[in-house]
Design an enzyme around this catalytic site. Structure first.
Site, mmCIF file in Angstrom:
data_model
loop_
_atom_site.group_PDB
_atom_site.id
_atom_site.type_symbol
_atom_site.label_atom_id
_atom_site.label_comp_id
_atom_site.label_asym_id
_atom_site.label_seq_id
_atom_site.Cartn_x
_atom_site.Cartn_y
_atom_site.Cartn_z
ATOM 1 N N CYS A 164 1.576 76.450 64.600
ATOM 2 C CA CYS A 164 0.469 76.469 65.554
ATOM 3 C C CYS A 164 -0.228 77.816 65.437
ATOM 4 C CB CYS A 164 0.998 76.316 66.977
ATOM 5 S SG CYS A 164 1.886 74.791 67.258
ATOM 6 N N LYS A 202 -0.601 74.706 57.201
ATOM 7 C CA LYS A 202 -0.590 75.774 56.191
ATOM 8 C C LYS A 202 0.755 76.472 56.131
ATOM 9 C CE LYS A 202 -2.472 78.354 53.077
ATOM 10 N NZ LYS A 202 -2.732 77.736 51.759
HETATM 11 C C1 BG6 Z 1 3.672 74.119 53.496
HETATM 12 C C2 BG6 Z 1 2.237 74.128 53.001
HETATM 13 O O1 BG6 Z 1 3.679 73.889 54.865
HETATM 14 O O2 BG6 Z 1 4.304 75.357 53.209
HETATM 15 C C3 BG6 Z 1 2.261 74.339 51.511
HETATM 16 O O3 BG6 Z 1 1.594 72.890 53.319
HETATM 17 C C4 BG6 Z 1 2.985 75.634 51.186
HETATM 18 O O4 BG6 Z 1 0.917 74.388 51.032
HETATM 19 C C5 BG6 Z 1 4.389 75.648 51.810
HETATM 20 O O5 BG6 Z 1 3.096 75.767 49.788
HETATM 21 C C6 BG6 Z 1 5.027 77.023 51.664
HETATM 22 O O6 BG6 Z 1 4.233 77.941 52.365
HETATM 23 P P1 BG6 Z 1 4.447 79.519 52.095
HETATM 24 O O7 BG6 Z 1 3.527 80.191 53.046
HETATM 25 O O8 BG6 Z 1 5.901 79.813 52.378
HETATM 26 O O9 BG6 Z 1 4.096 79.775 50.657
#
Ligand code: BG6
Length: 608
Positions: free
Chosen positions: A2, A603
């Site tokens: 969030c 994200k």
């Molecule tokens: C997921 C995203 O929630 O987390 C992916 O949708 C991302 O796009 C993955 O690769 C890992 O996120 P981070 O910030 O640890 O690289």
């Protein structure tokens, strides 16, 4: 995940406007529900509902809410369905206090029962509301917000950050306990947010916040306290040079396309971001390691997959790529002092990764990390971290941060290879030069040469609810990443797989006209002939990314051959991600899906 954004000001009485502007810049953190609470003339006003920020803001007039302080929250649903009552912020029982959180209160249900038994009116099924009642529980006895927050945090278990305010003072309070939180000190106003993009329009005077700290925001200043003992923490703000325009689309229809096009520039900026002595220390820790694990989630995991091939070939080191959420159950009992765990996370907040860090630190193994967001939780939990320097990546599907992760791993592997004598100095220096000087142009050329074909394949691929993306050796991770892009933004079950494995079962899916996507590195073309032939002879339609190769062209129609510019074998996994990103992007657009904010995902996931 969030997003929260909160501000207190002595120069605004129309605080709703800046709250909505701040919330809009956090859309990628959650778009199931959105809400705003403001304090105006001694009362808390609260408006919230299910839906995206632009819809709810228009429907409820969020930007027109009066007041001198307020909290905005965007929700990606974990506890409690996306609904108005479960939207944040939340009131306490008698509406003197309002607050909102980002994170995961793992003892939510027992606390809900306890507080209800004590007479609290708990209106939602959302764990964020429990944070507000935890503070209220003590405020009603003590009458002091700081002390009430400290004691309230004592009730809460999990990883979270929250902002909370009382109607009777000019303050906003915030707590960081495992989820991201940044603060800004402006002119006559101060603010906190889950991410920098919503702070920068208010101020570039940024204050980093660490876990276990509470902020007391007044319009003129911010005080930091240790939650454990209420001691004052002295920390100076810094001026952020982050480019807020990055958080705008800059003429592109979507952030995803913009960020695909930014890969050349982020490849260049990577080498400015990575500094001595950190990279040399990072490499030495790997050289000295007894065992090396690369750990990541989603696209970051796929970067570790490519990295393990780089380390095998170039550095002469074995590195085990592991999915973040799997690591503790798979290696948690055997991880030990002498092991080195490299955590890869663009956000630096992914809970599955943070949990690995805590587990491994307890067992005295070294934590190195590769992170994009500076000041994120992972940056200060790590013994050494290397920044990607990509700038903000707004689109939920990772693109530029993924390629920069892979580039950095290639760079480190080559440097270690030279140091360890695995690579001749000449070969190593040539590869380092290609990474730093040739690669950005090759990325730009690849976009130019593959966009049209990628876009023209959309109508054909749209007919299929599932298909495969196959890679081999260095491009195994590329196939996984290409498949994930398609899954994320096209709602198609694209399965990434090692091409030699395909005949052991999945081959049964192939029938006339069925799509199989291959991504092939230059030195592996001959290995792939059998794999191409076994699907082609059964009628599959092969779509292939590779440099021009007459051997491969025998199996692929011209319109299906996404030719990338020729390069060194070791640059190909970086370059060949681009046509797959473009294939996913244009298919999403063809399917009228917004690739920046695909349904159900977020994200950064700060929940396990
Ligand atoms: C997921 C995203 O929630 O987390 C992916 O949708 C991302 O796009 C993955 O690769 C890992 O996120 P981070 O910030 O640890 O690289």
């Amino acid at each position: 995940m969030c997003g929260i954004f909160a501000i207190t000001s002595n120069r605004r009485q129309d605080i709703g406007q800046i709250l909505v502007e701040g919330a809009e810049k956090l859309t990628y953190r959650g778009y199931d529900t959105v809400g705003v609470a403001t304090v105006h003339k001694g009362r808390i006003l609260l408006r919230k509902d299910k839906g995206r920020i632009e819809e709810v803001a228009a429907k409820l007039g969020l930007a027109e809410m009066p007041g001198h302080k307020g909290i905005a929250q965007l929700r990606w649903a974990t506890f409690g369905a996306p609904s108005k009552v479960n939207a944040q912020p939340h009131f306490d029982c008698d509406k003197d206090i309002a607050g909102a959180h980002n994170g995961n209160i793992v003892n939510y249900l027992p606390l809900r029962e306890l507080y209800t038994s004590e007479g609290h009116i708990i209106r939602s099924m959302n764990d964020g509301e429990i944070c507000v009642h935890a503070v209220e529980r003590y405020y009603d006895k003590i009458g002091d917000m700081v002390e009430a927050i400290r004691k309230g945090c004592g009730d809460l278990r999990g990883d979270y950050a929250f902002a909370i305010m009382h109607k009777d003072d000019d303050k906003v309070y915030a707590v960081k306990m495992g989820s991201s939180l940044f603060a800004g000190i402006g002119e006559g106003e101060t603010c906190v947010s889950s991410d920098l993009p919503s702070i920068l329009p208010v101020t570039r005077n940024i204050l980093n916040v660490h876990d276990g700290e509470m902020l007391i925001l007044s319009p003129e200043s911010i005080e930091i306290r240790q939650i454990s003992d209420n001691s004052v923490v002295e920390r100076s703000p810094y001026i952020s040079d982050a480019d807020i325009r990055v958080a705008q689309k800059g003429g592109y229809p979507h952030f995803m396309l913009k960020e695909i096009h930014e890969q050349a520039s982020s490849a260049r900026s990577l080498f400015n971001a990575v500094r001595e002595p950190y990279i040399t220390n990072f490499e030495q820790a790997l050289i000295d390691a007894e065992r090396i694990f690369f750990v990541g989630c989603g696209s970051s995991y796929h970067a570790t997959s490519v990295a393990s091939y780089y380390f095998n070939d170039l550095a002469g080191l074995s590195a085990i790529p592991v999915v973040g959420g799997q690591f503790i159950s798979q290696f948690g009992q055997t991880i030990r002092k002498g092991d080195v765990v490299v955590c890869v996370s663009q956000s630096g907040e992914t809970k599955d990764i943070i949990d690995v860090v805590h587990h491994c630190k307890e067992r005295n193994s070294r934590i190195l990390s590769i992170v994009n967001v500076l000041g994120s939780t992972l940056t200060y939990l790590s013994d050494i971290y290397l920044p990607l320097g990509c700038g903000f990546e707004i689109s939920v599907p990772a693109t530029k941060t993924y390629t920069s992760q892979v580039i950095l791993f290639a760079y480190i592997a080559a440097r270690i290879g030279i140091k360890q004598g695995v690579l001749s100095k000449d070969m190593g220096e040539t590869l380092l030069d290609e990474l730093q000087t040739q690669l950005p142009d090759l990325l730009e050329q690849t976009i130019a040469t593959t966009t049209v074909k990628a876009r023209s394949l959309a109508p054909y691929l749209d007919q299929f609810p599932h298909f495969y993306v196959l890679g081999y050796g260095l491009t195994h991770g590329v196939a996984l990443e290409g498949a994930l892009k398609i899954k994320e933004v096209c709602y198609i079950v694209a399965d990434g797989m090692y091409s030699s494995e395909f005949k052991h079962g999945p081959l049964s899916i192939v029938k006339e006209g069925y799509p199989i996507v291959f991504t092939v590195a230059p030195n592996d073309a001959e290995h792939l002939v059998n794999h191409l032939s076994e699907v082609e002879c059964r009628g599959a339609r092969i779509i292939l990314t590779a440099e021009d190769n007459s051997l491969l062209k025998r199996y692929v129609a011209e319109e299906d051959y996404l030719a990338v510019p020729s390069s060194s074998h070791y640059l190909s996994p970086i370059i060949q991600a681009v046509p797959l990103q473009l294939l996913a992007y244009h298919l999403a657009v063809f399917k009228k899906i917004d690739p920046d904010y695909p349904r159900n995902i977020s994200k950064t996931l700060t929940v396990r």
